[in-house]
Scaffold this motif. Structure first.
Motif, PDB file in Angstrom:
ATOM      1  N   UNK A  48       0.829  -1.205   0.000  1.00 35.93           N
ATOM      2  CA  UNK A  48       0.000   0.000   0.000  1.00 35.93           C
ATOM      3  C   UNK A  48       0.868   1.262   0.000  1.00 35.93           C
ATOM      4  N   UNK A  49       1.955   1.239   0.751  1.00 37.02           N
ATOM      5  CA  UNK A  49       2.867   2.384   0.782  1.00 37.02           C
ATOM      6  C   UNK A  49       3.543   2.552  -0.573  1.00 37.02           C
ATOM      7  N   UNK A  50       3.916   1.441  -1.194  1.00 38.03           N
ATOM      8  CA  UNK A  50       4.517   1.519  -2.534  1.00 38.03           C
ATOM      9  C   UNK A  50       3.553   2.147  -3.542  1.00 38.03           C
ATOM     10  N   UNK A  51       2.280   1.749  -3.464  1.00 38.97           N
ATOM     11  CA  UNK A  51       1.276   2.325  -4.367  1.00 38.97           C
ATOM     12  C   UNK A  51       1.117   3.823  -4.124  1.00 38.97           C
ATOM     13  N   UNK A  52       1.154   4.211  -2.836  1.00 37.21           N
ATOM     14  CA  UNK A  52       1.041   5.629  -2.496  1.00 37.21           C
ATOM     15  C   UNK A  52       2.235   6.410  -3.032  1.00 37.21           C
ATOM     16  N   UNK A  53       3.437   5.860  -2.869  1.00 33.44           N
ATOM     17  CA  UNK A  53       4.642   6.531  -3.371  1.00 33.44           C
ATOM     18  C   UNK A  53       4.617   6.642  -4.899  1.00 33.44           C
ATOM     19  N   UNK A  54       4.103   5.611  -5.555  1.00 30.22           N
ATOM     20  CA  UNK A  54       4.008   5.644  -7.012  1.00 30.22           C
ATOM     21  C   UNK A  54       3.078   6.770  -7.460  1.00 30.22           C
ATOM     22  N   UNK A  55       1.960   6.930  -6.767  1.00 32.61           N
ATOM     23  CA  UNK A  55       1.029   8.008  -7.084  1.00 32.61           C
ATOM     24  C   UNK A  55       1.675   9.370  -6.844  1.00 32.61           C
ATOM     25  N   UNK A  56       2.364   9.518  -5.718  1.00 27.86           N
ATOM     26  CA  UNK A  56       3.010  10.785  -5.368  1.00 27.86           C
ATOM     27  C   UNK A  56       4.133  11.124  -6.340  1.00 27.86           C
ATOM     28  N   UNK A  57       4.804  10.106  -6.841  1.00 28.73           N
ATOM     29  CA  UNK A  57       5.864  10.335  -7.838  1.00 28.73           C
ATOM     30  C   UNK A  57       5.249  10.740  -9.175  1.00 28.73           C
ATOM     31  N   UNK A  58       4.170  10.058  -9.559  1.00 25.60           N
ATOM     32  CA  UNK A  58       3.532  10.322 -10.849  1.00 25.60           C
ATOM     33  C   UNK A  58       2.895  11.704 -10.910  1.00 25.60           C
ATOM     34  N   UNK A  59       2.314  12.164  -9.807  1.00 31.20           N
ATOM     35  CA  UNK A  59       1.648  13.470  -9.835  1.00 31.20           C
ATOM     36  C   UNK A  59       2.573  14.627  -9.473  1.00 31.20           C
ATOM     37  N   UNK A  60       3.867  14.313  -9.258  1.00 31.74           N
ATOM     38  CA  UNK A  60       4.855  15.360  -9.028  1.00 31.74           C
ATOM     39  C   UNK A  60       4.999  15.824  -7.592  1.00 31.74           C
ATOM     40  N   UNK A  61       4.283  15.179  -6.651  1.00 29.14           N
ATOM     41  CA  UNK A  61       4.334  15.625  -5.260  1.00 29.14           C
ATOM     42  C   UNK A  61       5.701  15.358  -4.634  1.00 29.14           C
ATOM     43  N   UNK A  62       6.302  14.203  -4.927  1.00 22.38           N
ATOM     44  CA  UNK A  62       7.634  13.908  -4.385  1.00 22.38           C
ATOM     45  C   UNK A  62       8.666  14.907  -4.903  1.00 22.38           C
ATOM     46  N   UNK A  63       8.572  15.232  -6.171  1.00 22.11           N
ATOM     47  CA  UNK A  63       9.494  16.222  -6.752  1.00 22.11           C
ATOM     48  C   UNK A  63       9.302  17.586  -6.083  1.00 22.11           C
ATOM     49  N   UNK A  64       8.061  17.944  -5.804  1.00 18.79           N
ATOM     50  CA  UNK A  64       7.756  19.228  -5.175  1.00 18.79           C
ATOM     51  C   UNK A  64       8.366  19.304  -3.777  1.00 18.79           C
ATOM     52  N   UNK A  65       8.221  18.233  -2.999  1.00 14.86           N
ATOM     53  CA  UNK A  65       8.793  18.213  -1.650  1.00 14.86           C
ATOM     54  C   UNK A  65      10.319  18.258  -1.730  1.00 14.86           C
ATOM     55  N   UNK A  66      10.880  17.520  -2.680  1.00 19.04           N
ATOM     56  CA  UNK A  66      12.340  17.515  -2.872  1.00 19.04           C
ATOM     57  C   UNK A  66      12.860  18.913  -3.176  1.00 19.04           C
ATOM     58  N   UNK A  67      12.200  19.584  -4.112  1.00 20.44           N
ATOM     59  CA  UNK A  67      12.615  20.928  -4.512  1.00 20.44           C
ATOM     60  C   UNK A  67      12.584  21.888  -3.323  1.00 20.44           C
ATOM     61  N   UNK A  68      11.599  21.721  -2.470  1.00 19.67           N
ATOM     62  CA  UNK A  68      11.460  22.596  -1.308  1.00 19.67           C
ATOM     63  C   UNK A  68      12.680  22.517  -0.402  1.00 19.67           C
ATOM     64  N   UNK A  69      13.197  21.310  -0.193  1.00 19.07           N
ATOM     65  CA  UNK A  69      14.294  21.129   0.760  1.00 19.07           C
ATOM     66  C   UNK A  69      15.679  21.098   0.123  1.00 19.07           C
ATOM     67  N   UNK A  70      15.767  20.690  -1.154  1.00 19.35           N
ATOM     68  CA  UNK A  70      17.080  20.481  -1.744  1.00 19.35           C
ATOM     69  C   UNK A  70      17.322  21.207  -3.057  1.00 19.35           C
ATOM     70  N   UNK A  71      16.288  21.805  -3.612  1.00 16.36           N
ATOM     71  CA  UNK A  71      16.472  22.533  -4.859  1.00 16.36           C
ATOM     72  C   UNK A  71      16.493  21.663  -6.087  1.00 16.36           C
ATOM     73  N   UNK A  72      16.321  20.372  -5.938  1.00 11.87           N
ATOM     74  CA  UNK A  72      16.201  19.443  -7.060  1.00 11.87           C
ATOM     75  C   UNK A  72      15.505  18.173  -6.602  1.00 11.87           C
ATOM     76  N   UNK A  73      15.115  17.348  -7.547  1.00 14.60           N
ATOM     77  CA  UNK A  73      14.376  16.130  -7.231  1.00 14.60           C
ATOM     78  C   UNK A  73      15.337  15.025  -6.782  1.00 14.60           C
ATOM     79  N   UNK A  74      15.252  14.654  -5.518  1.00 10.73           N
ATOM     80  CA  UNK A  74      16.126  13.593  -4.983  1.00 10.73           C
ATOM     81  C   UNK A  74      15.373  12.277  -4.810  1.00 10.73           C
TER      82      UNK A  74
END
Length: 267
Positions: free
Chosen positions: A239-265
């Motif tokens: 279930x967590x993997x599915x959630x992470x896949x959704x967050x990666x696909x909709x750009x949410x993980x990239x958005x959080x990454x940019x906030x803290x590191x200035x690029x997608x980690x």
């Protein structure tokens, strides 16, 4: 035939008694028999997460609020699962014992995946991917690879994996207590470079931009960090993997990454 009825009664009573008891899992947690890890979280409406709260910028307290990259990622995962997220702040040395004991459902605290940990725990898909980097002064043209560290002087924490990396590359190592001291020596010209995690460099540049230093080379080998779970939590892992896949696909993980590191980690 006269002994069948008492035997059946005894068996039924025993079954009834057992049905009211929890089953103790090998990791020390106690759950109702037949209740999966995911169902337990769904029934409670809460995903309990172990994290340090002292590891900036991943998990730290800002005033009275717990925040950081890992904190925001696992909160977003909780939203996808439809549950609240509750944090249990725990020292790193005790965090796996807390997971084993069932004090929390998962750990979200930059847990690097390695064979020793995989033998004891499940991991989600990585939400952090990092590499080792060589940091030099911006005008340095001598160091362009790990091979070119031979004969150079680097500043390293003796407890860091990168201490061995620098030594193996043939560098002379100047011991330091951490990133700040290493960069100070580098900028003073007392060392030629420092080998460190790329995320440390990105965090420092995001917080205090400094164009006098640069990444001169990056290792090919990656370090993946993920959510850690107990071995019996396979459905929660999925279930967590599915959630992470959704967050990666909709750009949410990239958005959080940019906030803290200035690029997608996250990939």
């Amino acid at each position: 035939m006269k002994r069948i009825a008492p035997l059946l009664a005894t068996t039924a009573a025993l079954a009834l008694a057992l049905s009211g008891c929890g089953s103790s899992t090998p990791n020390g947690s106690t759950e109702e028999a037949g209740t999966s890890a995911l169902q337990k979280v769904k029934d409670a409406g809460v995903l309990t997460v172990g994290t340090e709260g002292t590891y900036r910028p991943f998990s730290y307290n800002e005033g009275s609020e717990l925040t950081g990259y890992d904190v925001e990622v696992i909160k977003a995962v909780g939203e996808e699962l439809g549950v609240e997220v509750e944090f249990q702040q725990t020292q790193w040395d005790a965090i796996f014992a807390g997971l084993d004991a069932g004090r929390f459902d998962v750990i979200a605290n930059q847990v690097a995946i390695n064979p020793e940990r995989e033998a004891k725990y499940l991991f989600s898909e990585p939400y952090t991917v990092s590499t080792g980097v060589i940091v030099t002064k911006s005008d340095n043209t001598d160091i362009t690879s790990f091979d070119s560290l031979k004969g150079k002087k680097t500043a390293q924490s003796l407890t860091s994996n990168y201490y061995e990396t620098a030594k193996d590359a043939g560098a002379t190592v100047e011991p330091v207590e951490g990133w700040a001291q290493a960069v100070t020596l580098l900028k003073q010209g007392r060392v030629d470079a420092t080998v460190n995690d790329k995320l440390t460099f990105l965090d420092a540049q995001k917080t205090n931009p400094d164009d006098s230093i640069k990444i001169a080379a990056e290792a090919e080998e990656e370090t993946d960090s993920a959510v850690a779970l107990r071995k019996d939590a396979t459905d929660l892992q999925e279930a967590i993997n599915q959630a992470l896949e959704t967050l990666r696909a909709d750009g949410e993980l990239a958005k959080i990454s940019e906030k803290y590191f200035g690029e997608d980690i996250s990939k």
